[in-house]
Scaffold this motif. Sequence first.
Motif, PDB file in Angstrom:
ATOM      1  N   UNK A 155     -71.275  17.717  65.944  1.00 33.72           N
ATOM      2  CA  UNK A 155     -70.415  18.475  66.609  1.00 33.72           C
ATOM      3  C   UNK A 155     -69.744  17.654  67.549  1.00 33.72           C
ATOM      4  N   UNK A 156     -68.173  18.438  67.341  1.00 33.94           N
ATOM      5  CA  UNK A 156     -67.335  17.307  67.553  1.00 33.94           C
ATOM      6  C   UNK A 156     -67.781  17.470  69.528  1.00 33.94           C
ATOM      7  N   UNK A 192     -69.122  10.293  65.100  1.00 34.45           N
ATOM      8  CA  UNK A 192     -68.566  10.418  63.412  1.00 34.45           C
ATOM      9  C   UNK A 192     -69.690  11.215  62.716  1.00 34.45           C
ATOM     10  N   UNK A 193     -70.256  10.143  62.007  1.00 35.77           N
ATOM     11  CA  UNK A 193     -71.313  10.840  61.329  1.00 35.77           C
ATOM     12  C   UNK A 193     -72.771  10.192  61.707  1.00 35.77           C
ATOM     13  N   UNK A 194     -73.903  10.789  61.637  1.00 39.09           N
ATOM     14  CA  UNK A 194     -75.359   9.677  61.912  1.00 39.09           C
ATOM     15  C   UNK A 194     -76.599   9.585  60.601  1.00 39.09           C
ATOM     16  N   UNK A 210     -58.759   8.199  65.636  1.00 35.45           N
ATOM     17  CA  UNK A 210     -58.931   9.267  64.890  1.00 35.45           C
ATOM     18  C   UNK A 210     -59.972  10.087  65.517  1.00 35.45           C
ATOM     19  N   UNK A 211     -60.339   9.410  66.672  1.00 39.02           N
ATOM     20  CA  UNK A 211     -61.545  10.295  67.401  1.00 39.02           C
ATOM     21  C   UNK A 211     -60.405  11.589  68.067  1.00 39.02           C
ATOM     22  N   UNK A 212     -61.414  12.613  68.538  1.00 38.95           N
ATOM     23  CA  UNK A 212     -60.805  14.190  68.893  1.00 38.95           C
ATOM     24  C   UNK A 212     -59.796  13.868  69.410  1.00 38.95           C
ATOM     25  N   UNK A 213     -59.610  12.642  70.653  1.00 35.18           N
ATOM     26  CA  UNK A 213     -58.755  13.090  71.872  1.00 35.18           C
ATOM     27  C   UNK A 213     -57.520  12.182  71.554  1.00 35.18           C
ATOM     28  N   UNK A 214     -57.806  10.964  70.763  1.00 29.37           N
ATOM     29  CA  UNK A 214     -56.651  10.364  70.151  1.00 29.37           C
ATOM     30  C   UNK A 214     -55.625  11.365  69.098  1.00 29.37           C
ATOM     31  N   UNK A 245     -70.610  14.821  52.989  1.00 32.56           N
ATOM     32  CA  UNK A 245     -68.771  14.663  53.191  1.00 32.56           C
ATOM     33  C   UNK A 245     -68.367  16.181  54.012  1.00 32.56           C
ATOM     34  N   UNK A 246     -67.976  15.443  55.280  1.00 35.70           N
ATOM     35  CA  UNK A 246     -67.077  16.629  55.841  1.00 35.70           C
ATOM     36  C   UNK A 246     -65.440  16.334  56.070  1.00 35.70           C
ATOM     37  N   UNK A 247     -64.836  17.420  56.116  1.00 31.06           N
ATOM     38  CA  UNK A 247     -63.329  17.913  56.609  1.00 31.06           C
ATOM     39  C   UNK A 247     -62.765  17.613  57.595  1.00 31.06           C
ATOM     40  N   UNK A 248     -62.076  17.282  58.826  1.00 33.51           N
ATOM     41  CA  UNK A 248     -62.030  17.954  59.821  1.00 33.51           C
ATOM     42  C   UNK A 248     -60.674  17.858  59.761  1.00 33.51           C
TER      43      UNK A 248
END
Length: 204
Positions: free
Chosen positions: A62-63, A70-72, A127-131, A179-182
């Motif tokens: 979760x972001x 991002x991925x584990x 591309x991080x949530x903050x950026x 896969x995951x789309x934000x």
Amino acid sequence: MSRPQLAHGSLTSLAAALTLLTTGCAEKADGAQAAADACRADGGWSAEKQAEWLRQEVSFPDEAAAEGAAVVVGSHTGTPLCEPIAVQVQFWEATATTTGMDLRSVLRIRLTTDGSKPRTIGFPAGLSPEERDDCTGVLMATYPGAPLAQTELPAATARLTPASTTADTTFGTTRVAAQRLLPPTTACSTHGGPTPNPWGVNHP
């Protein structure tokens, strides 16, 4: 000591040596079998079979609580593989505009895993949530083997909106394990600036 006694002693020593040797070989065989039983044989697996196994080994944190993760890959969900497999983790920048959506590959990481320990991959730079800005989203995918061919690359089946889900992007291959789309939260104009209410009356 007489010769018969010497011969008897030699035979006794030889028998003892053979017993130790046999016991040692048996212990090694048992150890090798135990090692084999502790892993899952994966020799000769197809790309689809590898993807099926990998699907259980991938998670997307979760972001809000991920702290940049991002991925584990490798989540301790079962017996590790006897031989590690090659895995690709790829990121696309998903930019929404008033005319559609653009996908641009920005990062691909190759690693190997047997599932015995987790590997955490962070977001690409910018591309991080903050950026990320409001009109930029991220598509992430994990798959085994070689990089995706041109015919396997993702495509958007519909214009991305804040309500878009992973199902709105499709790949031309079955070897994509996860896969995951934000999605973006708004759209950008062709000049890069945000446009007012780009999704219509159903979106604020």
